[in-house]
Design an enzyme around this catalytic site. Structure first.
Site, PDB file in Angstrom:
ATOM      1  N   TYR A  27      41.909  36.447  39.585  1.00 40.54           N
ATOM      2  CA  TYR A  27      41.277  35.401  40.406  1.00 40.54           C
ATOM      3  C   TYR A  27      40.017  35.914  41.076  1.00 40.54           C
ATOM      4  O   TYR A  27      38.934  35.327  40.940  1.00 40.54           O
ATOM      5  CB  TYR A  27      42.262  34.887  41.459  1.00 40.54           C
ATOM      6  CG  TYR A  27      41.578  34.150  42.592  1.00 40.54           C
ATOM      7  CD1 TYR A  27      40.828  33.000  42.344  1.00 40.54           C
ATOM      8  CD2 TYR A  27      41.647  34.624  43.908  1.00 40.54           C
ATOM      9  CE1 TYR A  27      40.171  32.335  43.373  1.00 40.54           C
ATOM     10  CE2 TYR A  27      40.994  33.961  44.936  1.00 40.54           C
ATOM     11  CZ  TYR A  27      40.260  32.815  44.664  1.00 40.54           C
ATOM     12  OH  TYR A  27      39.603  32.171  45.685  1.00 40.54           O
ATOM     13  N   THR A  67      35.137  33.275  48.120  1.00 42.21           N
ATOM     14  CA  THR A  67      36.265  33.879  48.830  1.00 42.21           C
ATOM     15  C   THR A  67      35.968  35.302  49.278  1.00 42.21           C
ATOM     16  O   THR A  67      35.152  35.996  48.657  1.00 42.21           O
ATOM     17  CB  THR A  67      37.498  33.895  47.913  1.00 42.21           C
ATOM     18  OG1 THR A  67      38.570  34.631  48.522  1.00 42.21           O
ATOM     19  CG2 THR A  67      37.194  34.552  46.575  1.00 42.21           C
ATOM     20  N   ASP A  68      36.676  35.748  50.317  1.00 41.62           N
ATOM     21  CA  ASP A  68      36.553  37.141  50.746  1.00 41.62           C
ATOM     22  C   ASP A  68      37.220  38.105  49.769  1.00 41.62           C
ATOM     23  O   ASP A  68      36.971  39.309  49.809  1.00 41.62           O
ATOM     24  CB  ASP A  68      37.127  37.329  52.148  1.00 41.62           C
ATOM     25  CG  ASP A  68      38.601  36.982  52.266  1.00 41.62           C
ATOM     26  OD1 ASP A  68      39.202  36.493  51.286  1.00 41.62           O
ATOM     27  OD2 ASP A  68      39.167  37.172  53.364  1.00 41.62           O
ATOM     28  N   GLU A  69      38.038  37.586  48.864  1.00 46.30           N
ATOM     29  CA  GLU A  69      38.763  38.473  47.955  1.00 46.30           C
ATOM     30  C   GLU A  69      37.849  39.193  46.971  1.00 46.30           C
ATOM     31  O   GLU A  69      38.253  40.183  46.357  1.00 46.30           O
ATOM     32  CB  GLU A  69      39.853  37.698  47.215  1.00 46.30           C
ATOM     33  CG  GLU A  69      40.923  37.168  48.148  1.00 46.30           C
ATOM     34  CD  GLU A  69      42.156  36.648  47.430  1.00 46.30           C
ATOM     35  OE1 GLU A  69      42.542  37.255  46.414  1.00 46.30           O
ATOM     36  OE2 GLU A  69      42.719  35.642  47.893  1.00 46.30           O
ATOM     37  N   GLY A 111      48.833  44.774  42.118  1.00 51.42           N
ATOM     38  CA  GLY A 111      47.481  44.836  42.676  1.00 51.42           C
ATOM     39  C   GLY A 111      47.308  44.102  43.976  1.00 51.42           C
ATOM     40  O   GLY A 111      46.209  43.627  44.294  1.00 51.42           O
ATOM     41  N   SER A 135      37.158  36.649  38.748  1.00 49.52           N
ATOM     42  CA  SER A 135      36.478  35.455  38.243  1.00 49.52           C
ATOM     43  C   SER A 135      35.581  34.843  39.312  1.00 49.52           C
ATOM     44  O   SER A 135      34.493  34.339  39.004  1.00 49.52           O
ATOM     45  CB  SER A 135      37.499  34.430  37.734  1.00 49.52           C
ATOM     46  OG  SER A 135      38.269  33.883  38.789  1.00 49.52           O
ATOM     47  N   LYS A 136      35.994  34.892  40.568  1.00 54.84           N
ATOM     48  CA  LYS A 136      35.147  34.380  41.646  1.00 54.84           C
ATOM     49  C   LYS A 136      33.947  35.301  41.876  1.00 54.84           C
ATOM     50  O   LYS A 136      32.837  34.837  42.172  1.00 54.84           O
ATOM     51  CB  LYS A 136      35.950  34.213  42.932  1.00 54.84           C
ATOM     52  CG  LYS A 136      36.920  33.044  42.911  1.00 54.84           C
ATOM     53  CD  LYS A 136      36.235  31.702  42.737  1.00 54.84           C
ATOM     54  CE  LYS A 136      35.470  31.285  43.974  1.00 54.84           C
ATOM     55  NZ  LYS A 136      34.883  29.915  43.823  1.00 54.84           N
TER      56      LYS A 136
END
Length: 352
Positions: A158, A132-134, A291, A161-162
């Site tokens: 999330y 993901t881009d996050e 956040g 963790s990615k």
């Protein structure tokens, strides 16, 4: 044959369907069928001998190793993940277990399997990790979009963790020589999307005459990628991507959340008018989540230049197709809306 993990979820099931529309190569599909994994997503493949489904968890090393021995795939495409930021804030443990420990187990199983391969089979094997881009954090309004070299600055359980899973994939390539590929995508939307994320939630709530929750001021910006364009990008990376590299996948469509919500309302008013009036009357601003990243934007130049990929859908065409799909598939929507899901949405989006 390829092994797809998480292939009953939103992006994974779209990829499996897309793959078998474009290839005759068989797919072995491993999915734990958590709340967002849905065998109904794969209904068009019922009875198709090219598709083999296995219920199970990527954290089950024995199962994964047995599948690799028995099916001998030429590639693994890893979609398996917990993916909803809001849920990660309320219960981060599941995200660490699946996204970090699960990816570790999958990498170790793949490493052992890769070591058994010889010749062309060994040289052509790939482990493609979908991320993901996050992981890149948040951008200011005037900042350049994320490139593949942007530093990792995850801001939620999330995305952290990615980010950790991405680092594991990189390390397994550089340390052990596992032939990996990583893709980092922007926000996906389209058919089969579980109605907890913004677009399907707004569609489902608007059709039911329920409030349309918008975090904060609604001006958070995301780059939106139609899921079938994402599937095409993954196929391109798997076929031609350079081993050990990361490719950003973006839809080239930056929109604020409130633009998205108003756009869905306008489409529904056009396609299925509500006698009670325009659906934007249902918009409700709720307390912002902790956040909350202000802006994401993806620079997909590397993917476009090296592999010749381009998104086919504009946001307007993709959103219309998405809304039309939900209007035509009310039984699918009803099937995923369990009592537990409704209770969770009610709790998560309570008014400030």
């Amino acid at each position: 044959m390829i092994l797809v993990t998480g292939g009953a979820g939103f992006i994974g099931s779209n990829f499996v369907l897309d793959w078998l529309e474009n290839h005759d190569e068989h797919v072995v599909n491993l999915d734990a069928l958590t709340y967002a994994g849905n065998l109904a997503n794969l209904e068009p493949l019922k009875g198709d001998p090219r598709h083999v489904f296995q219920h199970g968890d990527i954290g089950d090393r024995n199962l994964v190793e047995a599948m690799l021995r028995n099916h001998r795939p030429r590639a693994i495409v890893n979609f398996a993940a917990e993916s909803h930021v809001d849920r990660s804030i309320l219960g981060p443990g599941a995200f660490l277990k699946t996204n970090i420990e699960g990816t570790f187990n999958l990498l170790e199983a793949a490493r052992g399997y890769h070591a058994t391969l010889e010749g062309d089979d060994k040289a052509s094997f790939r482990f493609l990790h979908v991320s993901t881009d996050e992981v890149y954090g948040s951008l200011t309004a005037d900042a350049a979009p994320f490139t593949e070299t942007h530093p990792y600055e995850p801001n939620s359980p999330y995305s952290a963790s990615k980010a950790a899973s991405d680092h594991l994939v990189r390390a397994w390539h550089h340390t052990y020589g596992l032939p990996t590929l990583t893709t980092n995508c922007s926000n996906n939307y389209g058919p089969l999307h579980f109605p907890e994320k913004l677009i399907p939630l707004v569609i489902v709530n608007a059709l039911a005459g329920k409030s349309l929750p918008v975090y904060g001021d609604g001006l958070n910006v995301r780059d939106w990628l139609y899921v079938k364009d994402h599937c095409a990008a993954i196929r391109a990376v798997l076929a031609e991507g350079r081993v050990g590299e990361t490719y950003n996948v973006g839809g080239l469509n930056e929109k604020t959340n409130i633009e998205i919500v108003r756009g869905i309302c306008a489409l529904l008013d056009e396609l299925r008018p509500d006698a009670a009036g325009p659906r934007d009357r249902l918009i409700t601003f709720v307390k912002d989540r902790p956040g909350h990243d202000r802006r994401y934007a993806i620079d997909a130049t590397k993917l476009c230049t090296e592999l010749g990929w381009q998104p086919k859908e504009t946001f307007e065409t993709g959103l219309r197709k998405t809304v039309e799909w939900y209007l035509a598939n009310s039984e699918w929507v009803q099937g995923v809306q369990s009592g537990a899901y409704r209770d969770w949405v009610s709790t998560q989006y309570a008014k400030a």
